[in-house]
Design an enzyme around this catalytic site. Sequence first.
Site, mmCIF file in Angstrom:
data_model
loop_
_atom_site.group_PDB
_atom_site.id
_atom_site.type_symbol
_atom_site.label_atom_id
_atom_site.label_comp_id
_atom_site.label_asym_id
_atom_site.label_seq_id
_atom_site.Cartn_x
_atom_site.Cartn_y
_atom_site.Cartn_z
ATOM 1 N N ILE A 72 -51.762 13.531 1.433
ATOM 2 C CA ILE A 72 -52.653 12.686 0.527
ATOM 3 C C ILE A 72 -52.684 11.242 1.574
ATOM 4 O O ILE A 72 -51.578 10.706 1.673
ATOM 5 C CB ILE A 72 -52.293 12.660 -0.953
ATOM 6 C CG1 ILE A 72 -53.105 11.838 -1.452
ATOM 7 C CG2 ILE A 72 -50.893 12.169 -0.858
ATOM 8 C CD1 ILE A 72 -53.058 12.041 -3.279
ATOM 9 N N GLU A 107 -42.527 16.465 -0.157
ATOM 10 C CA GLU A 107 -41.398 15.525 0.608
ATOM 11 C C GLU A 107 -42.215 14.378 0.928
ATOM 12 O O GLU A 107 -43.433 14.341 1.270
ATOM 13 C CB GLU A 107 -41.014 16.060 2.116
ATOM 14 C CG GLU A 107 -40.162 17.298 1.903
ATOM 15 C CD GLU A 107 -41.141 18.724 2.075
ATOM 16 O OE1 GLU A 107 -42.110 18.599 2.445
ATOM 17 O OE2 GLU A 107 -40.527 19.686 1.696
ATOM 18 N N ASN A 112 -41.058 5.364 1.651
ATOM 19 C CA ASN A 112 -42.567 5.213 1.138
ATOM 20 C C ASN A 112 -42.456 5.132 -0.310
ATOM 21 O O ASN A 112 -42.774 5.892 -1.146
ATOM 22 C CB ASN A 112 -42.973 6.512 1.438
ATOM 23 C CG ASN A 112 -44.523 6.460 1.632
ATOM 24 O OD1 ASN A 112 -45.240 5.423 0.905
ATOM 25 N ND2 ASN A 112 -45.158 7.233 2.213
ATOM 26 N N TYR A 119 -46.475 9.335 -7.071
ATOM 27 C CA TYR A 119 -45.830 10.813 -7.485
ATOM 28 C C TYR A 119 -45.371 10.618 -8.805
ATOM 29 O O TYR A 119 -45.492 11.368 -9.751
ATOM 30 C CB TYR A 119 -45.029 11.320 -6.626
ATOM 31 C CG TYR A 119 -45.526 11.455 -5.253
ATOM 32 C CD1 TYR A 119 -47.037 11.885 -5.027
ATOM 33 C CD2 TYR A 119 -44.929 11.477 -3.805
ATOM 34 C CE1 TYR A 119 -47.543 12.218 -3.814
ATOM 35 C CE2 TYR A 119 -45.538 11.589 -2.684
ATOM 36 C CZ TYR A 119 -46.937 11.902 -2.618
ATOM 37 O OH TYR A 119 -47.203 12.105 -1.444
HETATM 38 C C1 LIG Z 1 -49.744 6.421 -1.014
HETATM 39 C C2 LIG Z 1 -50.985 6.337 -0.809
HETATM 40 C C3 LIG Z 1 -51.951 7.689 -0.704
HETATM 41 C C4 LIG Z 1 -51.357 5.960 -2.249
HETATM 42 O O1 LIG Z 1 -52.878 5.497 -2.442
HETATM 43 P P1 LIG Z 1 -53.822 4.356 -3.093
HETATM 44 O O2 LIG Z 1 -55.160 4.941 -3.177
HETATM 45 O O3 LIG Z 1 -53.275 3.246 -2.873
HETATM 46 O O4 LIG Z 1 -52.966 4.716 -4.720
HETATM 47 P P2 LIG Z 1 -53.396 4.260 -6.050
HETATM 48 O O5 LIG Z 1 -54.265 3.114 -6.022
HETATM 49 O O6 LIG Z 1 -54.157 5.551 -6.858
HETATM 50 O O7 LIG Z 1 -52.107 3.997 -6.698
HETATM 51 C C5 LIG Z 1 -51.702 5.003 -7.757
HETATM 52 C C6 LIG Z 1 -49.944 4.582 -7.970
HETATM 53 O O8 LIG Z 1 -49.184 4.647 -6.956
HETATM 54 C C7 LIG Z 1 -48.260 3.482 -6.826
HETATM 55 N N1 LIG Z 1 -48.628 2.604 -5.753
HETATM 56 C C8 LIG Z 1 -49.788 2.557 -4.938
HETATM 57 N N2 LIG Z 1 -49.304 1.841 -4.071
HETATM 58 C C9 LIG Z 1 -48.182 1.389 -4.155
HETATM 59 C C10 LIG Z 1 -47.614 0.035 -3.602
HETATM 60 N N3 LIG Z 1 -47.938 -0.269 -2.562
HETATM 61 N N4 LIG Z 1 -46.348 -0.111 -3.927
HETATM 62 C C11 LIG Z 1 -45.779 0.186 -5.218
HETATM 63 N N5 LIG Z 1 -46.502 1.353 -5.614
HETATM 64 C C12 LIG Z 1 -47.618 1.610 -5.438
HETATM 65 C C13 LIG Z 1 -48.621 2.717 -8.336
HETATM 66 O O9 LIG Z 1 -47.800 3.342 -9.160
HETATM 67 C C14 LIG Z 1 -49.967 3.064 -8.409
HETATM 68 O O10 LIG Z 1 -50.434 2.920 -9.848
HETATM 69 P P3 LIG Z 1 -51.060 1.425 -10.410
HETATM 70 O O11 LIG Z 1 -51.907 1.023 -9.412
HETATM 71 O O12 LIG Z 1 -51.289 1.376 -11.763
HETATM 72 O O13 LIG Z 1 -49.654 0.595 -10.359
HETATM 73 C C15 LIG Z 1 -51.592 5.290 0.190
HETATM 74 O O14 LIG Z 1 -50.791 4.284 -0.025
HETATM 75 C C16 LIG Z 1 -51.599 5.931 1.543
HETATM 76 O O15 LIG Z 1 -52.600 6.422 1.973
HETATM 77 N N6 LIG Z 1 -50.316 5.702 2.303
HETATM 78 C C17 LIG Z 1 -50.101 6.035 3.694
HETATM 79 C C18 LIG Z 1 -50.156 7.757 3.731
HETATM 80 C C19 LIG Z 1 -49.015 8.219 2.657
HETATM 81 O O16 LIG Z 1 -48.005 7.615 2.892
HETATM 82 N N7 LIG Z 1 -49.278 9.335 2.228
HETATM 83 C C20 LIG Z 1 -48.060 9.825 1.288
HETATM 84 C C21 LIG Z 1 -47.323 10.756 2.491
HETATM 85 S S1 LIG Z 1 -45.849 11.746 1.475
#
Ligand SMILES: CC(C)(COP(=O)(O)OP(=O)(O)OC[C@H]1O[C@@H](n2cnc3c(N)ncnc32)[C@H](O)[C@@H]1OP(=O)(O)O)[C@@H](O)C(=O)NCCC(=O)NCCS
Length: 153
Positions: A72, A107, A112, A119
Amino acid sequence: MEGIVIREMSCNDLPEVIAIENRCYSTPWTANSFRYELANERAILKVAVLHDRIVGYVCIRTILDETHLLNISVMPEFRRTGIASMLMFNILQVLRQLNPSTKLVLEVRESNAAAAGLYKKFGFHVTGRRKGYYKKPDEDAIVMELDMGADMP
Ligand SMILES: CC(C)(COP(=O)(O)OP(=O)(O)OC[C@H]1O[C@@H](n2cnc3c(N)ncnc32)[C@H](O)[C@@H]1OP(=O)(O)O)[C@@H](O)C(=O)NCCC(=O)NCCS
């Protein structure tokens, strides 16, 4: 975020998907990794599209009674706007219809926090650790699970 559409991924999306993938990971999936999943009838791949541009994607695959969340990812400029949450919500809805009793397993790198936060927000809980699972840099994986039957909010 307004205007996001979630739809099935196709091979035509791969140039855009790979460009995002390469910005997200030190050991990114290749185009062939995505093609392998796209050809697998047990895998589901979706993209989040904003104004004709792919800004995120998700991939899950069911293996026996478990479904694995394999990938994701959201384009860095569009993070923290709810796109991963939309992808997760969509995929959980699909799974609930197709396979309501499955467990969703994943995992995540120990460091991260963004992914772990995502999650936890969706009800996943920690079930284990895999020592040295990741490379570049070496790091343990935290194993998390969502029991679709029991854990869903
Ligand atoms: C992880 C990832 C997919 C989250 O995507 P995103 O679109 O920013 O997530 P969302 O905006 O839907 O956030 C959902 C929740 O995740 C958590 N979250 C997202 N980014 C965060 C951050 N930088 N720090 C802490 N919590 C975070 C929060 O709980 C957030 O809810 P909130 O905004 O109501 O507080 C993104 O950071 C990413 O692409 N990372 C690189 C790839 C990766 O690591 N993927 C997962 C591999 S296991």
